[in-house]
Design a protein around this motif. Structure first.
Motif, mmCIF file in Angstrom:
data_model
loop_
_atom_site.group_PDB
_atom_site.id
_atom_site.type_symbol
_atom_site.label_atom_id
_atom_site.label_comp_id
_atom_site.label_asym_id
_atom_site.label_seq_id
_atom_site.Cartn_x
_atom_site.Cartn_y
_atom_site.Cartn_z
ATOM 1 N N CYS A 262 10.675 -42.151 29.746
ATOM 2 C CA CYS A 262 11.613 -43.101 29.935
ATOM 3 C C CYS A 262 12.402 -44.176 28.661
ATOM 4 C CB CYS A 262 11.160 -43.864 31.078
ATOM 5 S SG CYS A 262 9.895 -45.372 30.433
ATOM 6 N N GLY A 263 11.709 -43.754 27.700
ATOM 7 C CA GLY A 263 12.067 -44.294 27.447
ATOM 8 C C GLY A 263 11.971 -45.685 26.920
ATOM 9 N N ILE A 266 11.174 -47.045 23.849
ATOM 10 C CA ILE A 266 11.585 -46.517 21.971
ATOM 11 C C ILE A 266 12.941 -48.002 22.198
ATOM 12 C CG2 ILE A 266 12.662 -45.150 21.459
ATOM 13 C CD1 ILE A 266 11.260 -42.681 22.561
ATOM 14 N N ILE A 267 13.066 -48.331 23.506
ATOM 15 C CA ILE A 267 13.932 -49.052 23.619
ATOM 16 C C ILE A 267 13.487 -50.911 22.433
ATOM 17 C CG2 ILE A 267 15.974 -50.692 24.952
ATOM 18 C CD1 ILE A 267 16.001 -47.851 27.216
ATOM 19 N N THR A 282 12.038 -33.987 30.513
ATOM 20 C CA THR A 282 12.224 -35.561 30.383
ATOM 21 C C THR A 282 12.997 -35.660 29.628
ATOM 22 O OG1 THR A 282 10.437 -35.108 29.167
ATOM 23 C CG2 THR A 282 10.087 -35.455 31.412
ATOM 24 N N GLY A 283 13.737 -35.038 28.393
ATOM 25 C CA GLY A 283 14.334 -35.943 27.728
ATOM 26 C C GLY A 283 13.937 -35.897 26.456
ATOM 27 N N VAL A 284 13.151 -36.781 26.906
ATOM 28 C CA VAL A 284 12.361 -37.465 25.114
ATOM 29 C C VAL A 284 10.795 -37.819 25.842
ATOM 30 C CG1 VAL A 284 13.575 -38.559 24.421
ATOM 31 C CG2 VAL A 284 12.520 -39.872 25.474
#
Lengths: 321, 334
Positions: A262-263, A266-267, A282-284
């Motif tokens: 979901c990141g 990171i954000i 999942t992207g990352v």
């Protein structure tokens, strides 16, 4: 104890007794110094000089407090480089500065630590009288916060000539009222002060060598090689992991592969130190965080992670600092 | 528009090792702005004096701005910083944008640059309201960020024109006679709209997709974009660790800092907040987390929620009325 009091009284009579306190912004070194100053100034025979020293750095950054006490008018106005008493309010600060720098052999060291005086002297290579008090634990009982400054103030009221526990408590409460703290908090600070009287341990230790805690003379900035300045000035050299709560570190564990990319961590990481790798599904995928150098332990990742993969764990004491 | 997952993996021009407080929203905003400006164009930032400037450009050690190990001549990663005094960040940014445009037109620059101005709410809305409004009125192509933490955090948490009603600051103390700050905050969104900004936005990284979309629109579009970033201040608002993002979200949902976007000539749009007061979470949830409002609300152990302190109903009702009034006002802005 008597011998120390006699010696300090002699210093007071002939010159200025110099104190230096090292702490971190928020750990209360300024309050400790101000309390000592306002208690001592009530004694008309004492002259006091007190000022804190810090930069624009924020919570967790190292701060210093200086104090001079004397029976004569104090003429010096420089910072204290060779203190008679060196104090460390928060052990985390030892990663930034040498709190005992410049203390002559046989000086007095006052440390807020759970260690015994002997162990502390061994750890920081101290020669002289070492006082330790476990202020954080006492403060956890009274304030629910690990603040060692009030305990250190109580300890210094014991050591310094002309100060007494009763006067110390009285002036501490006046000071806290001036700072507009709520009444119940002032009372618990007073109780914390009384609980700290007489629980300190001390020992005379010889653990340092003559080359330890040496003050290197300042010879100016000199000529810098081309490019040297830019290398000097990168924030990457500012290891802010020492701003974190002393004795704790961030921990990431994802044994079951729960990270859904979901990141949010990171954000919302203020330091941008969450490490991840690209993942087809999942992207990352988060793999952890680079905690050893920059993590200030702000707890944001712990709060935002929907899978609760981050947590705060105590560091074993041998690994600390 | 870049996808969120791609933005995540970009290089941020804001480096770790700054001396900002742990959990500072400004730091989170810089990370995201740093990643969003990593889009292949040269970026120039103009910084006014505020927390985010003094703690990241501190002589001699931490200069927290820099993108990786790239040399300055790598155009796609390149960026510049110009620091100025409190009030002048927007007008300095305007000067940079004009100069860069001239250089581009005579061929000295091969590409156009993007210019951002960063300042705090005290710098932009109190000391520098004049430069801010004039810069907006002149309509240069740039993105102005104003980080709003409701106080002059850098100088010791004094009152600023955005301070919430009832808030305790070092210049609006709470006592038997004084209920904290008594002046309602300035209507900065309305001011920016009236001055003629192309885009007026209020968004924080707590709503990342909205924030990213708005910043990218601002960077790629023409005209002045002004983005107000609500930044909970952990030291000034006095709340526990790890609540920054939660508070930023609550601030939006309770109506203190509604997410808002308005393009010139179109009606504005409130985001993630209900206009109907009964559908919003109670404002006590937002007030209770912060010690600067402790004279208004207290924690109720029995229910696990925050209650209004007896005798303070009027003050809290005043805040509630102000929020409702402001949301309706924003809705009406054309």
């Amino acid at each position: 104890m008597e011998m120390i009091a006699e010696r300090l009284e002699q210093i007071l009579a002939h010159g200025a007794l110099e104190l230096r306190g090292d702490g971190r912004a928020g750990s209360g070194v300024v309050l400790t110094m101000q309390s000592i100053a306002s208690t001592a100034i009530a004694d008309p025979s004492l002259h006091v000089q007190e000022w804190p020293f810090f930069s624009s750095a924020r919570k967790g950054a190292p701060t210093r407090g200086f104090l001079r006490l004397s029976r004569r008018p104090i003429e010096k106005a420089s910072q204290v480089t060779h203190p008679h008493i060196a104090m460390m309010v928060d052990e985390g600060v030892s990663a930034f500065v040498d709190f005992a720098q410049g203390v002559p052999p046989g000086g007095i060291f006052v440390i807020n630590t759970p260690l015994t005086p002997e162990a502390a002297a061994e750890k920081y290579r101290l020669t002289g009288r070492v006082y330790t008090i476990d202020g954080n634990t006492i403060a956890m009982q009274h304030l629910k916060q690990p603040l060692g400054n009030i305990s250190l103030f109580a300890l210094l009221c014991d050591i310094l000539p002309g100060l007494s526990a009763e006067a110390g408590r009285e002036h501490l409460e006046i000071l806290l009222t001036k700072r507009r703290l709520p009444r119940p908090l002032i009372e618990s600070n007073g109780n914390l002060f009384m609980a700290s009287v007489g629980v300190a341990r001390h020992a005379d230790c010889v653990c340092g060598t003559t080359t330890d805690h040496h003050v290197s003379p300042f010879r100016g900035y000199g000529e810098l090689a081309p490019g040297a300045q830019s290398r000097l000035r990168l924030s990457r050299t500012n290891l802010t992991s020492a701003y974190a709560r002393t004795g704790f570190q961030l921990h990431f564990s994802d044994p079951d592969g729960l990270c859904n990319g979901c990141g949010h961590c990171i954000i919302n990481c203020p330091e941008n130190i969450i490490s991840f790798r690209p993942d087809a599904a999942t992207g990352v995928r988060v793999t952890g965080a680079e905690i050893s150098r920059y993590c200030k332990l702000c707890n944001e990742c712990i709060a935002v992670c929907p899978k609760k993969l981050f947590s705060e764990i105590p560091i074993l004491h041998s690994q600390a600092v | 528009m870049a996808k969120l997952v791609d933005v995540l993996q970009r290089d941020s021009c804001f480096q770790p090792g700054s001396t900002l407080c742990a959990g500072c929203m400004e730091s989170i905003a810089f990370q995201n702005i740093g990643k969003l400006t990593d889009n292949g164009r040269k970026t120039i930032f103009a910084l006014g004096t505020f927390c985010g400037e003094v703690s990241t450009l501190q002589y001699p050690n931490p200069v927290a701005w820099g993108r990786g190990e790239e040399t300055p001549d790598d155009w796609t990663k390149s960026f510049g910083i110009m620091h100025h005094v409190f009030e002048s960040a927007p007008s300095v940014a305007e000067g940079i944008a004009d100069t860069a445009q001239q250089l581009f037109e005579i061929g000295a620059l091969s590409q156009q640059v993007q210019v951002c101005s960063l300042s705090g709410d005290g710098g932009a809305l109190s000391i520098g309201l004049r430069t801010l409004l004039h810069t907006i009125a002149r309509g240069t192509s740039l993105t102005i960020f104003v980080l709003i933490n409701e106080i002059f955090a850098n100088t010791g948490f004094q009152y600023s024109p955005t301070t919430s009603l009832g808030s305790e600051t070092s210049t609006t103390p709470v006592s038997e006679l004084l209920p904290g700050n008594m002046t309602p905050p300035i209507d900065y969104l309305g001011l920016a709209v009236t001055a003629g900004a192309q885009r007026v936005v209020q968004a924080s990284p707590a709503h990342p997709k909205f924030f990213n979309r708005m910043v990218e629109q601002g960077l790629s579009g023409s005209g002045t974009t002004i983005i107000f970033v609500p930044s909970p201040c952990i030291t000034g608002w006095k709340y526990p660790d790890g609540e920054t993002v939660h508070l930023a979200q609550l601030a939006c949902e309770t109506g203190f800092f509604p997410c808002y976007a308005k393009e010139r000539g179109r009606p504005g749009e409130l985001k993630f907040v209900e206009l109907d007061a009964t559908k919003r979470p109670p404002i006590e949830a937002f007030l209770g987390l912060q010690r600067r409002f402790q004279h208004l609300v207290r924690f109720n152990k029995a229910t696990g929620t925050y209650d209004i302190r007896p005798g303070q109903e009027e003050s809290v009702a005043r805040i509630r009325d102000w929020i409702q009034h402001r949301l309706e006002q924003l809705q009406r802005l054309a």
